[in-house]
Design an enzyme around this catalytic site. Structure first.
Site, PDB file in Angstrom:
ATOM      1  N   GLY A  42     -71.949   1.097 -47.346  1.00  0.00           N
ATOM      2  CA  GLY A  42     -70.870   1.329 -48.550  1.00  0.00           C
ATOM      3  C   GLY A  42     -71.151   0.810 -49.731  1.00  0.00           C
ATOM      4  O   GLY A  42     -70.977   1.299 -51.016  1.00  0.00           O
ATOM      5  N   ASP A 100     -61.483  -5.950 -47.249  1.00  0.00           N
ATOM      6  CA  ASP A 100     -60.161  -5.434 -46.840  1.00  0.00           C
ATOM      7  C   ASP A 100     -59.622  -6.603 -45.966  1.00  0.00           C
ATOM      8  O   ASP A 100     -59.117  -7.518 -46.400  1.00  0.00           O
ATOM      9  CB  ASP A 100     -60.649  -3.873 -46.045  1.00  0.00           C
ATOM     10  CG  ASP A 100     -59.273  -3.676 -45.593  1.00  0.00           C
ATOM     11  OD1 ASP A 100     -58.239  -3.840 -45.841  1.00  0.00           O
ATOM     12  OD2 ASP A 100     -59.557  -2.524 -44.589  1.00  0.00           O
ATOM     13  N   LYS A 128     -58.774  -5.459 -51.727  1.00  0.00           N
ATOM     14  CA  LYS A 128     -57.515  -4.926 -51.446  1.00  0.00           C
ATOM     15  C   LYS A 128     -56.431  -6.215 -51.578  1.00  0.00           C
ATOM     16  O   LYS A 128     -56.747  -7.181 -50.929  1.00  0.00           O
ATOM     17  CB  LYS A 128     -57.376  -4.346 -50.124  1.00  0.00           C
ATOM     18  CG  LYS A 128     -57.936  -3.008 -50.129  1.00  0.00           C
ATOM     19  CD  LYS A 128     -57.716  -2.216 -48.677  1.00  0.00           C
ATOM     20  CE  LYS A 128     -58.552  -0.994 -48.678  1.00  0.00           C
ATOM     21  NZ  LYS A 128     -58.445  -0.310 -47.466  1.00  0.00           N
ATOM     22  N   ASP A 157     -66.831   5.792 -47.439  1.00  0.00           N
ATOM     23  CA  ASP A 157     -66.666   6.830 -46.597  1.00  0.00           C
ATOM     24  C   ASP A 157     -65.460   7.043 -45.650  1.00  0.00           C
ATOM     25  O   ASP A 157     -64.670   6.037 -45.694  1.00  0.00           O
ATOM     26  CB  ASP A 157     -67.832   7.099 -45.787  1.00  0.00           C
ATOM     27  CG  ASP A 157     -67.694   6.051 -44.785  1.00  0.00           C
ATOM     28  OD1 ASP A 157     -67.560   4.879 -45.012  1.00  0.00           O
ATOM     29  OD2 ASP A 157     -67.952   6.463 -43.556  1.00  0.00           O
TER      30      ASP A 157
HETATM   31  P1  IMP Z   1     -63.102  -5.334 -43.654  1.00  0.00           P
HETATM   32  O1  IMP Z   1     -64.083  -5.961 -42.697  1.00  0.00           O
HETATM   33  O2  IMP Z   1     -61.750  -4.924 -43.328  1.00  0.00           O
HETATM   34  O3  IMP Z   1     -63.009  -6.270 -44.923  1.00  0.00           O
HETATM   35  O4  IMP Z   1     -63.783  -4.016 -44.042  1.00  0.00           O
HETATM   36  C1  IMP Z   1     -64.996  -4.094 -44.530  1.00  0.00           C
HETATM   37  C2  IMP Z   1     -65.457  -2.728 -44.441  1.00  0.00           C
HETATM   38  O5  IMP Z   1     -64.636  -1.691 -44.079  1.00  0.00           O
HETATM   39  C3  IMP Z   1     -65.988  -2.134 -45.836  1.00  0.00           C
HETATM   40  O6  IMP Z   1     -67.443  -2.828 -45.867  1.00  0.00           O
HETATM   41  C4  IMP Z   1     -65.955  -0.666 -45.777  1.00  0.00           C
HETATM   42  O7  IMP Z   1     -67.250  -0.340 -45.299  1.00  0.00           O
HETATM   43  C5  IMP Z   1     -64.891  -0.507 -44.758  1.00  0.00           C
HETATM   44  N1  IMP Z   1     -63.696  -0.173 -45.523  1.00  0.00           N
HETATM   45  C6  IMP Z   1     -62.406  -1.059 -45.712  1.00  0.00           C
HETATM   46  N2  IMP Z   1     -61.636  -0.362 -46.376  1.00  0.00           N
HETATM   47  C7  IMP Z   1     -62.177   0.791 -46.490  1.00  0.00           C
HETATM   48  C8  IMP Z   1     -61.659   1.691 -47.439  1.00  0.00           C
HETATM   49  O8  IMP Z   1     -60.351   1.861 -48.050  1.00  0.00           O
HETATM   50  N3  IMP Z   1     -62.323   2.803 -47.737  1.00  0.00           N
HETATM   51  C9  IMP Z   1     -63.621   3.038 -47.075  1.00  0.00           C
HETATM   52  N4  IMP Z   1     -64.024   2.082 -46.301  1.00  0.00           N
HETATM   53  C10 IMP Z   1     -63.417   0.902 -46.085  1.00  0.00           C
HETATM   54 MG    MG Z   2     -69.194  -1.174 -45.633  1.00  0.00          MG
END
Ligand code: IMP
Ligand code: MG
Length: 178
Positions: A42, A100, A128, A157
């Site tokens: 991403g 996130d 977020k 994505d």
């Molecule tokens: P986390 O581990 O929940 O912080 O999420 C991190 C990963 O999840 C990011 O590197 C993104 O690849 C994916 N991700 C989290 N939220 C989104 C979103 O709203 N759209 C797309 N990908 C997301």
């Molecule tokens: Mg990612």
């Protein structure tokens, strides 16, 4: 499932923010000795734009991590291709697309910390606004704080789709179909 129009964040706003972030990073960190690590997939669009606004860094490497299935965090983080350079005693700038739940970044940071780097700085394009359970890290550089919506574009994505959109959009899901 559809893209919400107009975009949440337009390409011009992104370009401007990327320059601002690069300026801040240059003020705070000795970029010449910085080991940059980009979290795939991403963050690749963001990272290549940001890196072109910085003076030469010491090295650029990539870690692939995955935690999402569709629009939800699976709660488990998989890491691949971890050919990470030796970061012992070095300053590391970790570049991620979106913070996130924080699970992905926390896992990557914990992994790097095992090598005892001097410092780890976290730069994310989007963060977020939400409560994060059990997460001890926080971002040092944030492009935009957004509400807790699922977004796509500029590298982000939905099951592999929409990464190459130049703007960032909220993705609305039709629950009856999904
Ligand atoms: P986390 O581990 O929940 O912080 O999420 C991190 C990963 O999840 C990011 O590197 C993104 O690849 C994916 N991700 C989290 N939220 C989104 C979103 O709203 N759209 C797309 N990908 C997301
Ligand atoms: Mg990612």
């Amino acid at each position: 499932m559809q893209l919400i129009l107009p975009p949440l964040i337009r390409r011009e706003q992104i370009r401007h923010k990327v320059s601002e972030l690069a300026e801040k990073i240059c003020k705070d960190i000795d970029v010449e000795n910085l080991c940059v690590i980009v979290i795939l997939k991403g963050a690749v669009f963001f990272a290549t734009d940001l890196l072109r606004e910085l003076p030469p860094v010491a090295s650029i490497d990539f870690i692939r991590a995955e935690s999402y299935q569709g629009c939800n965090s699976s709660g488990k983080v998989k890491m691949f291709d971890n050919h990470i350079p030796d970061v012992k005693g070095k300053k590391v700038l970790l570049i991620e697309d979106i913070f996130d739940t924080g699970l992905t970044t926390q896992k990557v940071v914990d992994y790097l910390r095992e090598q005892s780097p001097k410092d780890i700085y976290l730069c994310v394009l989007l963060e977020k606004k939400k409560y994060r359970k059990g997460i001890t890290i926080s971002s040092d550089y944030v492009g935009f704080y957004i509400e807790d919506n699922f977004v796509v574009g500029y590298g982000m994505d939905y099951d592999g789709k929409f990464r190459n959109l130049p703007d960032i959009h909220i993705l609305a899901l039709d629950k009856s179909i999904d």
